[in-house]
Design a protein around this motif. Structure first.
Motif, PDB file in Angstrom:
ATOM      1  N   THR A 182       0.978 -16.076  -3.730  1.00 31.24           N
ATOM      2  CA  THR A 182       2.165 -16.109  -4.688  1.00 31.24           C
ATOM      3  C   THR A 182       3.433 -16.798  -3.834  1.00 31.24           C
ATOM      4  N   GLY A 225       0.241  -3.043 -10.095  1.00 30.11           N
ATOM      5  CA  GLY A 225       0.671  -2.641  -8.871  1.00 30.11           C
ATOM      6  C   GLY A 225       1.315  -1.161  -8.766  1.00 30.11           C
ATOM      7  N   THR A 226       2.275  -0.996  -9.541  1.00 34.36           N
ATOM      8  CA  THR A 226       3.251   0.286  -9.675  1.00 34.36           C
ATOM      9  C   THR A 226       1.957   1.381  -9.904  1.00 34.36           C
ATOM     10  N   LEU A 259       0.285   2.255  -6.614  1.00 37.98           N
ATOM     11  CA  LEU A 259       1.380   2.538  -5.539  1.00 37.98           C
ATOM     12  C   LEU A 259       1.729   3.941  -5.435  1.00 37.98           C
TER      13      LEU A 259
HETATM   14  C1  LIG Z   1       5.539  -2.598  -3.880  1.00 35.39           C
HETATM   15  C2  LIG Z   1       5.184  -3.976  -4.377  1.00 35.39           C
HETATM   16  C3  LIG Z   1       4.948  -5.020  -3.495  1.00 35.39           C
HETATM   17  C4  LIG Z   1       4.340  -6.039  -3.942  1.00 35.39           C
HETATM   18  N1  LIG Z   1       3.722  -7.121  -3.125  1.00 35.39           N
HETATM   19  C5  LIG Z   1       3.244  -8.243  -3.650  1.00 35.39           C
HETATM   20  C6  LIG Z   1       2.575  -9.030  -2.685  1.00 35.39           C
HETATM   21  O1  LIG Z   1       2.590  -8.917  -1.357  1.00 35.39           O
HETATM   22  N2  LIG Z   1       2.052 -10.217  -3.342  1.00 35.39           N
HETATM   23  C7  LIG Z   1       1.895 -10.432  -4.460  1.00 35.39           C
HETATM   24  O2  LIG Z   1       1.270 -11.310  -4.863  1.00 35.39           O
HETATM   25  N3  LIG Z   1       2.408  -9.558  -5.601  1.00 35.39           N
HETATM   26  C8  LIG Z   1       3.052  -8.578  -4.978  1.00 35.39           C
HETATM   27  N4  LIG Z   1       3.809  -7.570  -5.798  1.00 35.39           N
HETATM   28  C9  LIG Z   1       3.591  -7.944  -7.336  1.00 35.39           C
HETATM   29  C10 LIG Z   1       2.208  -7.608  -7.751  1.00 35.39           C
HETATM   30  O3  LIG Z   1       1.378  -8.454  -7.673  1.00 35.39           O
HETATM   31  C11 LIG Z   1       2.289  -7.639  -9.584  1.00 35.39           C
HETATM   32  O4  LIG Z   1       2.985  -8.763  -9.882  1.00 35.39           O
HETATM   33  C12 LIG Z   1       3.049  -6.198  -9.941  1.00 35.39           C
HETATM   34  O5  LIG Z   1       3.017  -5.288  -9.347  1.00 35.39           O
HETATM   35  C13 LIG Z   1       2.881  -6.252 -11.529  1.00 35.39           C
HETATM   36  O6  LIG Z   1       3.653  -5.080 -12.039  1.00 35.39           O
HETATM   37  P1  LIG Z   1       3.538  -3.699 -11.933  1.00 35.39           P
HETATM   38  O7  LIG Z   1       4.060  -3.297 -10.749  1.00 35.39           O
HETATM   39  O8  LIG Z   1       4.449  -3.167 -13.259  1.00 35.39           O
HETATM   40  O9  LIG Z   1       2.289  -3.261 -12.155  1.00 35.39           O
HETATM   41  C14 LIG Z   1       3.987  -6.318  -5.382  1.00 35.39           C
HETATM   42  C15 LIG Z   1       4.577  -5.447  -6.405  1.00 35.39           C
HETATM   43  C16 LIG Z   1       5.011  -4.156  -5.683  1.00 35.39           C
HETATM   44  C17 LIG Z   1       5.238  -3.162  -7.001  1.00 35.39           C
END
Ligand SMILES: Cc1cc2nc3c(=O)[nH]c(=O)nc-3n(C[C@H](O)[C@H](O)[C@H](O)COP(=O)(O)O)c2cc1C
Length: 355
Positions: free
Chosen positions: A137, A243-244, A247
């Motif tokens: 990313t 992600g969420t 989490l």
């Molecule tokens: C706590 C957190 C940390 C994240 N860290 C990264 C990361 O290290 N690399 C990455 O490509 N995306 C990261 N993301 C974004 C996720 O890849 C993804 O786009 C996102 O979680 C999607 O939305 P959602 O949280 O509503 O599912 C992160 C998201 C969250 C919530």
């Protein structure tokens, strides 16, 4: 509906990828639990060094024999003047006073050369440890890096927030693209345009990207259950990255207060800020975000601002104070639950299969 070219290539049972989440969320326990339940677990290794990256891989290998992946931040050039750093520190001073921690200085700040060196060492570890999937990313790695990973049969995945970025990911020879809608939690992955022009909703983004690229598309942003997965597949995505939803699972390494803040939040509380890291990211609104929102432009660039706020975030977590922690979350916190990875995945699959 469950099997397609992505599940085939990633060797998973269900078209679900647990989003890499740097900063302690994606522990070996979480990643392995996801992979053991038929989906792809991913480490967010953007803040780690090569040794820590290797340790996590080795730990995960003890817990699962299934595929999992690693995600890295593509290092980008940045500059910062002492004046700008002093200005950012001045704005952060009231928070340090509230938390009783030391005044910020201008030492130990990150530099591009060492970030780039660490990145290349991590690539070496991924190849040596034969990790089957590597995603990126914040940009696109060099053609040498992509070529090297592919020569070792590693599947390479890029991140895009617009059609142009997805086309760029395909042009560079990556195998798949994660399209990150503006609903997404955590940092924005935009790299071609300003963040304001890259805030496209996922429902608009998926069909426009699938019309313009040939590589398989993975949808990310606000997807929490079978409805989100089904909608993404309907629009042309071949898998989702969540992600969420992961989490707040019991196996995740997120701070207890982070999980609780999400579970109790409404959709209007997941807002964008650049005050924590210097890069725009979505998280649950707290005092830190509210009190910095009129100074967003005055903060340092990523990753300098991230280093400047590090002791604030750490002290807040240690003191059990969520008001000064970065509580990254997507726009669907009302759908988040405290549950096991197995419960989350089996519920999504059951919802998807329901007629
Ligand atoms: C706590 C957190 C940390 C994240 N860290 C990264 C990361 O290290 N690399 C990455 O490509 N995306 C990261 N993301 C974004 C996720 O890849 C993804 O786009 C996102 O979680 C999607 O939305 P959602 O949280 O509503 O599912 C992160 C998201 C969250 C919530």
């Amino acid at each position: 509906m469950l099997r397609n070219e992505i599940t085939e290539l990633l060797q998973i049972d269900y078209p679900i990828i647990q989003a890499p989440m740097a900063g302690g969320v994606t522990t070996p326990t979480l990643v392995a639990a996801v992979s053991n339940n038929g989906c792809l677990g991913m480490f967010g290794s953007g803040y780690l060094n090569a040794e820590q990256t290797r340790e996590q891989i080795k730990e995960a290998k003890k817990l699962t024999s299934n595929h999992f992946g690693i995600n890295l931040f593509v290092p980008t050039q940045f500059s910062q003047s002492i004046d700008e750093i002093n200005q950012a520190n001045l704005l952060l001073q009231p928070f340090r006073e509230k938390l009783n921690i030391a005044t910020g200085g201008t030492s130990n700040l990150p530099d591009y050369e060492s970030a780039s060196e660490t990145f290349h060492e991590q690539i070496r570890v991924i190849i040596e440890e034969r990790v089957p999937v590597c995603s990126f990313t914040f940009g696109i790695p060099s053609s040498e890096v992509i070529r090297e990973l592919k020569q070792h049969n590693i599947i390479v995945i890029g991140t895009a927030t617009t059609v142009d970025e997805a086309i760029e990911v395909e042009k560079c020879g990556m195998d798949m693209v994660v399209v990150q809608g503006c609903e997404a939690g955590g940092h924005r992955g935009n790299f071609l345009h300003d963040v304001k022009e890259s805030q496209i909703g996922l429902m608009s983004l998926i069909p426009q990207v699938t019309d313009n690229v040939n590589i398989p598309v993975i949808a990310a942003g606000g997807i929490m259950d079978g409805r989100g997965l089904r909608a993404s597949l309907c629009l042309g995505a071949k898998a989702v990255q969540m992600g969420t939803a992961f989490l707040t699972c019991q196996e995740s390494g997120a701070h207890k207060l982070h999980k609780e803040s999400i579970v109790h939040a409404g959709e209007d509380q997941a807002v964008l800020t650049r005050a924590f890291s210097g890069k725009w990211a979505r998280g649950i609104k707290n005092i830190f975000i509210t009190e910095t929102q009129n100074h967003e432009a005055a903060f340092a660039q990523y990753p300098v601002q991230n280093t400047l706020t590090q002791n604030i975030r750490k002290a807040a977590a240690a003191q059990g104070n969520p008001e000064f922690m970065s509580l990254w979350s997507g726009q669907s916190p009302r759908l988040a639950k405290s549950q096991s990875v197995e419960e989350l995945i089996s519920r999504i699959v059951a919802e998807l299969l329901k007629k």
